[in-house]
Motif scaffolding. Structure first.
Motif, short mmCIF file in Angstrom:
data_model
loop_
_atom_site.label_atom_id
_atom_site.label_comp_id
_atom_site.label_asym_id
_atom_site.label_seq_id
_atom_site.Cartn_x
_atom_site.Cartn_y
_atom_site.Cartn_z
N SER A 242 0.86 -1.19 0.00
CA SER A 242 0.00 0.00 0.00
C SER A 242 0.89 1.23 0.00
N THR B 7 -4.94 1.61 1.68
CA THR B 7 -5.56 0.33 1.32
C THR B 7 -4.55 -0.51 0.55
N ARG B 8 -4.49 -1.79 0.89
CA ARG B 8 -3.44 -2.62 0.27
C ARG B 8 -3.98 -3.50 -0.84
N GLN C 242 -0.49 2.38 -7.80
CA GLN C 242 -1.33 2.94 -6.73
C GLN C 242 -1.16 4.45 -6.62
N GLN D 23 -9.12 -2.66 -2.29
CA GLN D 23 -8.44 -3.81 -1.67
C GLN D 23 -8.74 -5.04 -2.52
#
Ligand code: ADP
Ligand code: MG
Length: 477
Positions: free
Chosen positions: A198, A209-210, A233, A245
């Motif tokens: 993330s 958020t990963r 990301q 996610q």
């Protein structure tokens, strides 16, 4: 805006037991499909699992090596999902109470040490394998791997770059191989990694958020997959979007990750304690028995090599990269009674050069420790010079025998007879009257030229120190 990366790794290490986690079937890699899958592994009705205690010993070994808490009581749980390579319809794993928790691993990135937390390590079984080729539009199922014991080792989200992630992964890989609990073969899937990645604005306390990148099977791909994912990301966030996610796959051909399934669709595994298996209870005898088998660990050995032999961090690191390498080094030092620093250089630099070039590990070296010791003895007693020793090592590597045999066969013995060296110098001087004149007129840079000519005349065999000394005398006006 500046972004910070947060990474946590989940590593699956296949344990090196001879039989499976819950059955007596063999675990050997590469057998013909479904020849190592017994009634338990293919989940025939009425079968019952019996836990392989050797797997517990291996988990305890790792726990002790990473200074973790080894839990006296842990519980096997069923993780329920449907997939063709999982005939039971659930995977036996550990959920709420893992066998190992709260350990650490110290990594070193560019000389800076950092302690990475290990949340837990739990025992579980592997699934089978779907084979999509060679079945004419159908899928084949090979259940040989079903039930193979795995140790899943989960890190805290403590890693802050792809470099740190790779350093952690390499360190963990070195450790499980060192402990003899995993063969570490990444191509065969014995050591594989899911990377959780993330990003967050620098200074932000809350994690972003990963995305979880599944089953990356080489150190280089882990680094590339993470790098790609960070950029993706950041791109999403800077474009005003939000990261979802999800589970992603890394495609090494395209060097990108792509979405596999979102967390919203993710299965509810309905974990519950497996009623077929009693809790795993470890007594002192077992834990202390494992502790007694613990050998000196890589970090401790590296520090000892630095203090006992006066090695620098780099050489000590190379020489403790594996147990075999460390044993090799110490055997050479002992047998050759060599200067430990010189021995270190010949192994960590010269021999390692050949190992890397030919992609071999030390156990496959044609130059055994005894042979290396023999070479160092000839270097120490001035039979050969350092330069010639490199040629001798190359010949030894190519399989031409030990140092003495190579020196004899090729006539490489160093010339230390000053009469012979003087004779060579006289010849060189006679052949170079012009250079002599210039040198004596003050062009001192020509000294190197004369050294070179004498070495050439003696096929590199003259003792360099003697050549220097005698030349100085003879060239003096
Ligand atoms: P799951 O089982 O759903 O994958 P876990 O809580 O076991 O979830 O976490 C798995 C891994 O994800 C751990 O290694 C953890 O450190 C890491 N992790 C958790 N949150 C984040 C985050 N926000 N960014 C990166 N990694 C994370
Ligand atoms: Mg996960």
């Amino acid at each position: 805006m500046e972004w910070e990366t947060v990474i946590g790794l989940e590593v699956h290490a296949q344990l090196l037991t001879k039989s499976k986690a819950f059955s007596g079937a063999a675990t050997q890699y590469g057998a013909a499909p479904n020849t190592q899958a017994c009634a338990v592994d293919i989940a025939l009705p009425g079968v019952l699992p019996v836990f392989n205690k050797e797997a517990a010993r291996m988990a305890v070994k790792l726990g002790l090596a990473i200074g973790a808490q080894v839990n006296r009581r842990s519980v096997f749980a069923r993780k329920n999902y449907f997939y063709p390579d999982l005939p039971k319809g659930y995977q036996i794993s550990q959920y709420e109470l893992p066998v190992v928790s709260k350990g650490t691993l110290t990594i070193d990135v560019d000389g800076v040490e950092k302690v990475i937390g290990i949340t837990r390590a739990h025992l579980e079984e592997d699934a089978g394998k779907s084979l999509h080729e060679d079945f004419h539009g159908m899928t084949g199922i090979d259940l040989n791997r079903a039930g193979t014991p795995l140790l899943e080792i989960v890190s805290e989200p403590d890693l802050r770059s792809s470099k740190e992630a790779v350093a952690y992964l390499k360190k963990l890989h070195q450790l499980v191989v060192w402990l003899g609990i995993c063969d570490g073969n990444m191509q065969e899937g014995s050591f594989r990694c899911d990377a959780n990645v993330s990003v967050r604005p620098k200074g932000e306390k809350k994690f972003g958020t990963r995305a979880e990148i599944k089953n990356v099977n080489s150190f280089r791909f882990v680094e590339k997959a993470i790098e790609y994912e960070i950029e993706r990301q950041v791109g999403v966030l800077e474009g005003g979007g939000t990261v979802v996610q999800e589970t992603r796959l890394y495609d090494s051909d395209k060097d990108q990750t792509r979405s596999m399934r979102s967390k919203e669709e993710a299965m509810d595994y309905r974990y519950f304690p497996d009623p077929d298996l009693p809790p795993l209870v470890l007594d002192d005898a077992l834990i202390e028995g494992v502790r007694a088998t613990l050998i000196e660990l890589p970090d401790a050995k590296r520090v000892r090599f630095m203090s006992q032999y006066g090695l620098n961090k780099y050489d000590a690191g190379v020489l403790t990269s594996s147990r075999e390498m460390a044993d090799y080094y110490e055997a050479v030092v002992k047998q050759a009674k060599a200067d430990p620093k010189i021995a270190a250089n010949w192994i960590a630099v010269e021999l390692s050069g050949f190992l890397n070039r030919d992609n071999k590990d030390i156990a496959q070296s044609t130059v055994t420790a005894t042979m290396m010791a023999g070479l160092l003895r000839r270097l120490a007693d001035n039979t050969i010079s350092g330069k010639i020793a490199k040629d001798v090592l190359e010949a030894m590597w190519a399989g031409e025998g030990n140092a003495d045999a190579v020196i004899e066969k090729k006539g490489l013995r160093q010339i230390t007879d000053s009469g012979a060296i003087e004779k060579a110098i006289d010849e060189v001087m006679a052949k170079n009257p012009k250079q002599m004149e210039q040198y004596r007129a003050g062009k001192e840079t020509l000294f190197g030229y004369f050294v070179g000519q004498v070495m050439k005349a003696t096929q590199g065999k003259a003792n360099p120190a003697q050549v220097n000394e005698l030349l100085k005398k003879k060239l003096a006006p």
